[in-house]
Design a protein around this motif. Structure first.
Motif, PDB file in Angstrom:
ATOM      1  N   GLN B 233       0.790  -1.250   0.073  1.00  0.00           N
ATOM      2  CA  GLN B 233      -0.128  -0.012  -0.079  1.00  0.00           C
ATOM      3  C   GLN B 233       0.774   1.142  -0.083  1.00  0.00           C
ATOM      4  OE1 GLN B 233      -2.329  -2.228   0.657  1.00  0.00           O
ATOM      5  NE2 GLN B 233      -3.834  -1.248  -0.450  1.00  0.00           N
ATOM      6  N   ASP B 234       2.058   1.229   0.744  1.00  0.00           N
ATOM      7  CA  ASP B 234       2.779   2.347   0.976  1.00  0.00           C
ATOM      8  C   ASP B 234       3.388   2.758  -0.467  1.00  0.00           C
ATOM      9  OD1 ASP B 234       2.341   2.418   3.549  1.00  0.00           O
ATOM     10  OD2 ASP B 234       4.325   1.274   4.198  1.00  0.00           O
ATOM     11  N   ARG B 237       0.941   4.221  -2.803  1.00  0.00           N
ATOM     12  CA  ARG B 237       0.782   5.424  -2.611  1.00  0.00           C
ATOM     13  C   ARG B 237       1.639   6.276  -3.150  1.00  0.00           C
ATOM     14  NH1 ARG B 237       0.627   5.427   2.632  1.00  0.00           N
ATOM     15  NH2 ARG B 237      -0.885   3.932   2.835  1.00  0.00           N
ATOM     16  N   ARG B 242      -1.654   8.570  -4.405  1.00  0.00           N
ATOM     17  CA  ARG B 242      -3.017   8.433  -3.664  1.00  0.00           C
ATOM     18  C   ARG B 242      -3.261   7.019  -3.430  1.00  0.00           C
ATOM     19  NH1 ARG B 242      -5.926   6.452  -8.048  1.00  0.00           N
ATOM     20  NH2 ARG B 242      -5.073   7.009 -10.060  1.00  0.00           N
ATOM     21  N   ASP B 243      -4.328   6.706  -2.514  1.00  0.00           N
ATOM     22  CA  ASP B 243      -4.522   5.394  -1.992  1.00  0.00           C
ATOM     23  C   ASP B 243      -5.158   4.415  -3.092  1.00  0.00           C
ATOM     24  OD1 ASP B 243      -3.664   4.277   0.294  1.00  0.00           O
ATOM     25  OD2 ASP B 243      -4.523   6.089   1.327  1.00  0.00           O
ATOM     26  N   THR B 245      -7.584   1.078  -2.743  1.00  0.00           N
ATOM     27  CA  THR B 245      -7.977   0.048  -2.062  1.00  0.00           C
ATOM     28  C   THR B 245      -7.965  -1.257  -2.251  1.00  0.00           C
ATOM     29  OG1 THR B 245     -10.257   1.088  -2.363  1.00  0.00           O
ATOM     30  CG2 THR B 245      -9.184   1.726  -0.182  1.00  0.00           C
TER      31      THR B 245
END
Lengths: 339, 500
Positions: B233-234, B237, B242-243, B245
């Protein structure tokens, strides 16, 4: 450049975008014509008699055969093939046409029959080229090299290895006709062939497929088409134009000859390539081909008028052909950078 | 490692192309013996950076130092001589030469001035053994599959001593066991002190081998950090700013319709086990298996791209005769090939031509093209599929991998194909675009298309599919419903025939 490495399309400032557009138009679409114009202008100012109506008419007459051959060759080269047989197929067609016209029939019957005979003979040769090369997967270079010899031999057999003369007077007269004092009938025929070819390649589904097959025949096949059918059609068209070129030859020289057309295939290929087509297929235009044919003839005539010896002319023309392809390569690179 | 010296240093390196800043202000140190992960979306500048190291481009600003000295390679060969070796994502093999000749091309072993065939093949076999490719070294490269070619490329790089080895998406076509083998090779090289730059879109795998990571975004360096302590996830990003999900967005609400494609007892040759499976309208069926397990070959046979030996194919309950791609397309099947560049697209042709080629009748009347109609139709599809292109007249070569893949999908949507065979639809596609393709597939499923999805990426199949069938050694060896998805079980099925 690969897809992942190419920089994303940048929102370039509009001013330079317009400039790029103009450069693209000039370089891609009008480049050959600019070159033709330039060469013509140079000769017009340097070569005596070049810019006379008589000389221009002569050039138009001399261009006709190569233009017709090159029009058909454009189709084949667009699909990624090559046809080395057009010169000798044309010779065979001149023999067939001349034999029909001298067979003793009424000229009102023999002339149309001869025209049909030329067209049909050419188309059949072309079809065989296409069918053999696609069916047995033989490179068209090889198949048409074979056809070059076969057609040449057939022409000798049919003609008893001699020139056929004595064509009907109406036919000869039409060949000498200069419409409105500016348009030789045989150049009109060539122009018509170019126009039809242009229309087919630009506006029809068939023309679109010719380009697509040349660009990537496997992708075309996997998109649900039969690329071989289009390749065969292109060769058939090329053979057909060899037949039409034979009619033009008969109109101009009034003889059927088994040794006509030697080396014509190379001139036709040169015209197509100078016109901007790629031997890999998928790229080229028939209008470019017309310009290419013009450039070759303008050069030949211009150099002659300048007093360049016959031995030196081919050297210069050869260099021009190579130069044209080099310029084209750089033009492509430059255009790619503009995008 | 902190005590290890700096092998390569980039100081404020920048590279500009007409209209595009590809890289700017990149300052980066690479340490001896480290495996450095380089991440970024397509167009972030990774490939440009690699090409600077390879001597393909020269930087406009800044300076590169290699082993303490200014490094200005004039050509890829120059870079290799100095000890920097690149395994490019695009394969650079000579198809008509043998594997051995490709591997040894730069130093063909000679005896009395002629190539020593025995030494050549022996050395090549040793390199092939190292990458775990079980193929005769005398095989011509053209006979190999893409994944095998990739392994040959890696073997080729191993044949030479290098100080810095760059691997650009080496695992894009590899299956888990092949990847595991590659990783053990990387660890060995690392132990020898070789520095490795490793580029991958598969973020899960980089943790296994990476020491540090550098993330590029829009030509700028976002961060260089130790990899430990970061999550996928890091990284995402950092890459996209941005994220993200749920990457896959499995849509359980789509109703499944009748069986669209039913393959019964398909055999590609007399010695193959018959293959049977079916897929329903609105369903996404996953096809797992090692490269060479027959998954691609079966798709090609269904589509009529290669001949079939036996078997029946039913479309919507009716038996159909598919002897060529033409027949398959007529019966509503669309095929996205594993190699979109050589089999899926007319690269130098514009977007619109590439889309409408699947059905030119739709935009023509009595054989004459209607360009206006064509433009309107393609513009609409480009909008629907969010194809990012400056215009529909742009050659597809200029599009990114993800957008090229969307053009192929658009081609089949234009045709109105109801069954889609997708072979590695996200190969060479970056994280952001990958997600868009997943969304697109769900949109298609919602339109009741039947989708067969071949992938080497197991997490992708597990995330996306209603069912997964597993191929091994040319046979279909198992089928799992979504409730029984399990990475290990799929792998053991994929391997069952290989374990001897």
């Amino acid at each position: 450049m690969s897809d992942t490495s190419s920089p994303p399309p940048a929102p370039a400032p509009t001013g330079s975008d317009d400039k790029a557009k103009l450069a693209r138009l000039l370089l891609r679409d009008a480049g050959v014509f600019l070159a033709l114009l330039l060469i013509t202008l140079v000769f017009a100012f340097t070569a005596p008699y070049f810019a006379t109506s008589g000389n221009i008419l002569k050039i138009l007459v001399q261009i006709a055969i190569n233009t017709v051959l090159a029009a058909g060759m454009t189709f084949v080269i667009l699909t990624g093939g090559i046809d080395l047989s057009v010169g000798s197929v044309m010779a065979l067609c001149t023999v067939v046409g001349a034999l029909i016209m001298t067979s003793g029939m009424e000229s009102s019957l023999s002339i149309p029959l001869a025209v049909l005979g030329c067209a049909a003979t050419g188309a059949v040769c072309g079809f065989v080229n296409g069918k053999v090369s696609t069916y047995w997967n033989v490179p068209s270079f090889i198949v048409t090299l074979g056809m070059l010899n076969i057609a040449s031999g057939a022409a000798r057999v049919l003609s008893n290895n001699s020139t056929i003369t004595g064509l009907p007077q109406e036919f000869v007269d039409f060949g000498n006709l200069i419409l409105g004092g500016i348009m030789p009938s045989i150049f009109l025929v060539a122009l018509l062939v170019i126009l039809i070819g242009w229309f087919i390649l630009r506006f029809t589904v068939f023309g679109r497929m010719i380009f697509a097959v040349g660009a990537n025949d496997e992708a075309v096949r996997l998109s649900g088409h039969n690329p071989d059918a289009y390749k065969i059609a292109a060769f058939t068209i090329c053979g057909l134009t060899a037949g039409i070129a034979a009619i033009v030859y008969l109109l101009r020289l009034n003889i059927g000859s088994p040794i006509a057309g030697i080396g014509y295939e190379l001139n036709a290929i040169a015209a197509v390539i100078i016109g901007g087509a790629s031997l890999n297929g998928g790229k080229g235009s028939i209008i470019g081909t017309l310009a290419g044919a013009c450039i070759l003839q303008v050069l030949a005539t211009g150099l002659q008028l300048l007093g360049v010896g016959d031995n030196y002319k081919p050297i210069i023309i050869g260099a021009v052909i190579i130069l044209a392809v080099i310029v084209d390569t750089y033009r492509e690179k430059f255009l790619r950078r503009l995008r | 490692m902190a005590s290890a010296g700096i092998v390569l240093r980039l100081e404020n390196v920048g590279k500009t192309f007409p209209g595009v800043v590809a890289l700017s202000g990149i300052t980066l140190d690479l340490l001896r013996g480290e495996t450095h992960i380089l991440l970024g979306e397509n167009g972030a500048g990774k490939s440009t950076l690699i090409k600077l190291l390879a001597g393909i481009y020269q930087p406009d600003t800044g300076e590169i130092f290699f082993q303490g000295k200014p490094y200005r390679p004039k050509s890829p060969h120059d870079a290799q001589v100095q000890g920097i070796r690149i395994v490019h994502q695009e394969l650079n093999l000579l198809p008509y030469l043998s594997i051995a000749e490709n591997l040894m091309l730069e130093h063909l072993p000679r005896r009395f001035g002629i190539v020593d065939q025995k030494a050549l093949n022996d050395r090549a076999e040793a390199l092939l053994a190292e990458v775990g490719l079980d193929v005769d070294a005398r095989t011509r490269v053209e006979e190999l599959g893409v994944a095998q070619m990739q392994l040959v490329e890696i073997a080729k790089a191993l044949g030479y001593e290098s100080t810095l080895l760059v691997l650009d998406e080496p695992t894009a076509t590899l299956t888990p066991p092949e990847i595991a083998r590659l990783f053990s090779i990387i660890k060995r090289l690392k132990a020898r002190g070789v520095t490795i730059i490793y580029i991958s879109h598969r973020l899960h795998e980089v943790f296994e081998i990476g020491d540090r990571v550098t993330v590029l975004r829009n030509g700028r360096l976002v961060a260089t950090q130790p990899l430990a302590g970061h999550t996928v996830q890091d990284l995402v990003r950092m890459m996209i700013g941005r994220d993200i999900t749920d990457e896959y967005g499995f849509d359980a609400s789509i109703p499944l319709g009748d069986v669209a494609l039913d393959v019964k007892g398909l055999k590609r040759g007399p010695n193959f086990a018959p293959v049977s499976f079916s897929v329903r309208h609105g369903e996404i069926l996953g096809v797992a298996g090692l490269v060479g397990s027959g998954r691609t070959e079966v798709m090609r046979a269904i589509f009529g791209a290669d001949p079939k030996f036996a078997g029946e194919i039913d479309i919507n309950g009716h038996a159909v005769a598919i002897n060529s791609p033409r027949d398959a397309v007529r019966d509503g099947i669309g095929f996205l090939t594993e190699d979109r560049k050589s089999q899926g697209l007319l690269l130098d042709m514009p977007v619109d031509l590439n889309v409408t080629i699947s059905d030119l009748r739709k935009i023509s009347h009595v054989g004459l093209l209607d360009r206006g109609e064509e433009k309107a139709a393609v513009t609409e599809l480009v909008r629907q599929l969010h194809v990012k292109t400056s215009s529909i007249e742009t050659p597809v070569r200029n599009l990114s991998g993800g957008n090229q893949q969307k053009v192929v999908l658009a081609k089949w949507l234009f045709r109105g194909s109801s069954t889609l065979l997708l072979d590695e639809p996200t190969r060479g596609v970056d994280v952001g675009a990958r997600r868009e393709i997943y969304q697109l597939l769900w949109m298609l499923a919602a339109e009741q298309k039947a989708i067969v999805m071949v992938s080497s990426d197991l997490s992708e199949l597990i995330g996306m599919c209603h069912r997964i069938v597993v191929f091994s050694n040319g046979a279909l060896v198992g089928e799992l419903p979504r409730s029984e998805f399990d990475q290990e079980r799929i792998l053991s099925l994929a391997y069952q025939e290989h374990v001897r």
